[in-house]
Design an enzyme around this catalytic site. Structure first.
Site, PDB file in Angstrom:
ATOM      1  N   ARG A 179      57.202  36.049  31.953  1.00  0.00           N
ATOM      2  CA  ARG A 179      55.737  35.356  32.265  1.00  0.00           C
ATOM      3  C   ARG A 179      54.629  36.370  31.489  1.00  0.00           C
ATOM      4  O   ARG A 179      54.192  37.726  32.303  1.00  0.00           O
ATOM      5  CB  ARG A 179      54.812  36.197  34.020  1.00  0.00           C
ATOM      6  CG  ARG A 179      53.692  35.520  33.960  1.00  0.00           C
ATOM      7  CD  ARG A 179      53.559  34.711  35.460  1.00  0.00           C
ATOM      8  NE  ARG A 179      53.881  36.124  36.569  1.00  0.00           N
ATOM      9  CZ  ARG A 179      53.180  35.974  37.956  1.00  0.00           C
ATOM     10  NH1 ARG A 179      52.768  35.103  38.378  1.00  0.00           N
ATOM     11  NH2 ARG A 179      54.331  36.706  38.938  1.00  0.00           N
ATOM     12  N   ASP A 459      53.218  42.709  45.619  1.00  0.00           N
ATOM     13  CA  ASP A 459      53.065  42.343  44.021  1.00  0.00           C
ATOM     14  C   ASP A 459      51.560  42.955  44.329  1.00  0.00           C
ATOM     15  O   ASP A 459      50.523  43.229  44.792  1.00  0.00           O
ATOM     16  CB  ASP A 459      53.634  41.755  43.177  1.00  0.00           C
ATOM     17  CG  ASP A 459      52.949  40.615  43.925  1.00  0.00           C
ATOM     18  OD1 ASP A 459      51.822  40.402  44.068  1.00  0.00           O
ATOM     19  OD2 ASP A 459      53.448  39.350  42.780  1.00  0.00           O
TER      20      ASP A 459
END
Length: 552
Positions: A179, A459
């Site tokens: 990603r 996160d």
């Protein structure tokens, strides 16, 4: 891809270095970075930036204009101009064998040891994350690329001399997807023609340049996860980048395969369109639930009727989140693409068997919901949760995926995709948002992007929820329940009082020196500014990046 674009790419690949200027690295390049930041690699990423960077900026401006319309009362909706795409019959290109069975995917940062552990975890896939799970220090980003090179070459290994441990890949590992960072981010340490380049093109460009052919020959990629797009035009830009990169590097068109995270509210209304414009390169969509909650708040920020309760009460089993999940499954399977479930944030709780059992039960229930709804796979954040999720999907999904399953879906309307969750705002929820937001931001400034806090893996997406909820509640004068059961309006004074108490708890735990050295003062300043400003900042990570690179 047009013949002109292919010819341009081939011609660019044939040019000698003296005809083009490479990207410039700001500062001195350490010797260990030289195998990543080679002259030819810097030429390639500069070419990407010059060809596609301008369009990226136009699309970001379009985001700003769209948000202005949402602020003025226009709601996200299914585009009229693409109705023919939604109503016509078409499918995405066939999914390669390596991506047919994705029932459990583990995600994590591009740290070397963590990558090895994730690849060895027993999961079917590993998403190596340059974005939300990684703090974008230049060292993290470049060392992550070096790890990618070693993985593609078959020699990814790590020796921890301090602990006397060696880490090696098993004979059978998860398939890796990468990603890159989102379109909104820049890599300030690398410039093209004097301007910082797109972080997306930096991450993708270095990875495909160094590893694309090797992964193709091994039938292990190159595979990507694409984050935070808001519309099909942004997806089309990625498709153009893929077309050009394949032509320039001599990789057959359609080799690159990507899964797009539907983690913004506007994108949920354009799932068909995103699949369509990337149909030669896309294999599925993913429910990026945490960023999606943040985007819901941000997109509808001006409207008090869309205020959400405590994060813990915003579940996937109802309201706009359930509608979004079902819409994603319905859309993907109609187009023969995979519909991936989202992240369960729970992690093992050491030293508390009851709490650990409760955490695992929550994961099990969440994964059972996803599998029964029709998802083709799911995400976990910790290796110990791979067997839990695998057990559920093995029981509910005997085949490699559920793409061909025949399910009846309710009619997912525009209104259902906007229906807010009901529930309470509580003092405990406010305190959690403050403490999690500051704890995470401090860790991010110290170079860590995935952080266990209060027995959950946090996160950047969950930190965004924390500060955007605080902003939403303050802006709309939301009532909250105090710990003694009273109802009070959430004001700036109440926020300041709770903030000081939570900071006091952190200081008491760490001590004054560790508090200062842990970058808590800077984290607090960034977090508070983005949680209490007159306007909701687009991303917490943008001002935080300015602070981060000041120390790198």
């Amino acid at each position: 891809m047009s013949g002109t674009l292919i010819q341009d790419a081939v011609q660019a690949a044939k040019q000698t270095p003296r005809h083009r200027r490479p990207a410039d690295v700001v500062g001195t390049v350490p010797p260990e970075y030289e195998r990543v930041l080679t002259h030819r690699a810097l030429l390639f990423i500069a070419d990407l930036e010059r060809r596609f960077g301008g369009q990226r900026k136009i699309l970001l401006e379009n985001r700003r204009l769209a948000q202005m319309r949402f602020d003025d009362g226009e709601m996200p909706s299914f585009p009229l101009e693409t109705e023919h795409i939604r109503k016509s019959v078409w499918e995405v290109a066939p999914v390669p064998k390596a991506l047919q069975d994705r029932r459990v995917e583990i995600t994590g940062p591009v740290d070397r040891k963590m990558m090895i552990n994730a690849l060895n975890s027993g999961a079917k896939m590993f998403m190596a994350d340059f974005e939300d799970a990684s703090s974008p220090t230049f060292s993290n980003m470049v060392e992550g690329q070096a790890n990618m090179i070693d993985y593609a070459a078959g020699n990814l290994a790590f020796d921890d001399e301090a602990r006397g441990k060696s880490y090696r890949l098993n004979d059978e590992t998860a398939t890796m997807l990468v990603r890159p960072r989102g379109w909104h981010l820049e890599e300030a340490h690398v410039t093209v023609d004097g301007q910082p380049m797109s972080a997306s093109l930096f991450d993708f460009g270095l990875h495909i340049f160094h590893n694309g052919k090797a992964l193709m020959e091994q039938e292990k990629g190159p595979f990507y996860y694409l984050p935070k797009m808001e519309n099909y035009q942004e997806a089309r830009l990625w498709n153009d980048v893929f077309n050009f990169a394949q032509a320039a590097l001599g990789i057959p068109n359609g080799t690159i395969k990507a899964t797009v995270l539907i983690e913004t509210l506007p994108a949920a209304f354009q799932m068909d369109e995103i699949l369509y414009v990337m149909r030669n390169h896309i294999v599925g969509l993913n429910c990026g639930r945490w960023d999606y909650i943040f985007s819901y708040i941000k997109t509808l920020r001006n409207h008090p009727e869309y205020v959400l309760p405590d994060r813990a009460q915003v579940g996937m089993d109802r309201a706009f989140l359930k509608a979004y999940s079902l819409k994603l499954i319905q859309t993907c399977h109609r187009r023969r693409a995979h519909a991936m479930g989202g992240m369960a944030a729970q992690i093992p709780v050491k030293g508390d068997e009851a709490a650990n059992t409760a955490a695992f039960d929550k994961v099990r229930a969440d994964k059972k919901r996803e599998a029964q709804q029709g998802h083709d796979g799911t995400w976990v954040a910790h290796p110990d949760l791979v067997p839990v999720a695998m057990e559920v999907f093995d029981a509910e999904m005997p085949n490699a995926n559920q793409v061909l399953s025949q399910r009846q879906f309710p009619n997912i309307t525009e209104e259902s995709l906007l229906t807010p969750h009901t529930g309470d705002v509580t003092e405990a929820g406010i305190r959690t948002n403050i403490s999690v937001g500051i704890e995470y931001t401090a860790a991010w400034l110290r170079g860590r992007g995935a952080v266990p806090i209060h027995n959950l893996m946090e996160d950047a997406a969950t930190a965004e929820i924390s500060r955007s909820q605080l902003w939403q509640w303050l802006t709309h004068g939301t009532e909250y329940k105090t710990e003694d059961g009273k109802s009070e309006v959430f004001t700036a004074a109440a926020f300041d009082a709770l903030l000081n108490e939570e900071l006091g708890k952190i200081k008491a735990t760490l001590g004054d020196n560790a508090y200062a050295e842990g970058r808590y003062p800077e984290a607090t300043e960034v977090f508070v500014k983005t949680a209490t400003g007159d306007e909701l900042a687009d991303f917490l990570t943008l001002p935080a990046y300015d602070v981060l690179r000041g120390a790198n």
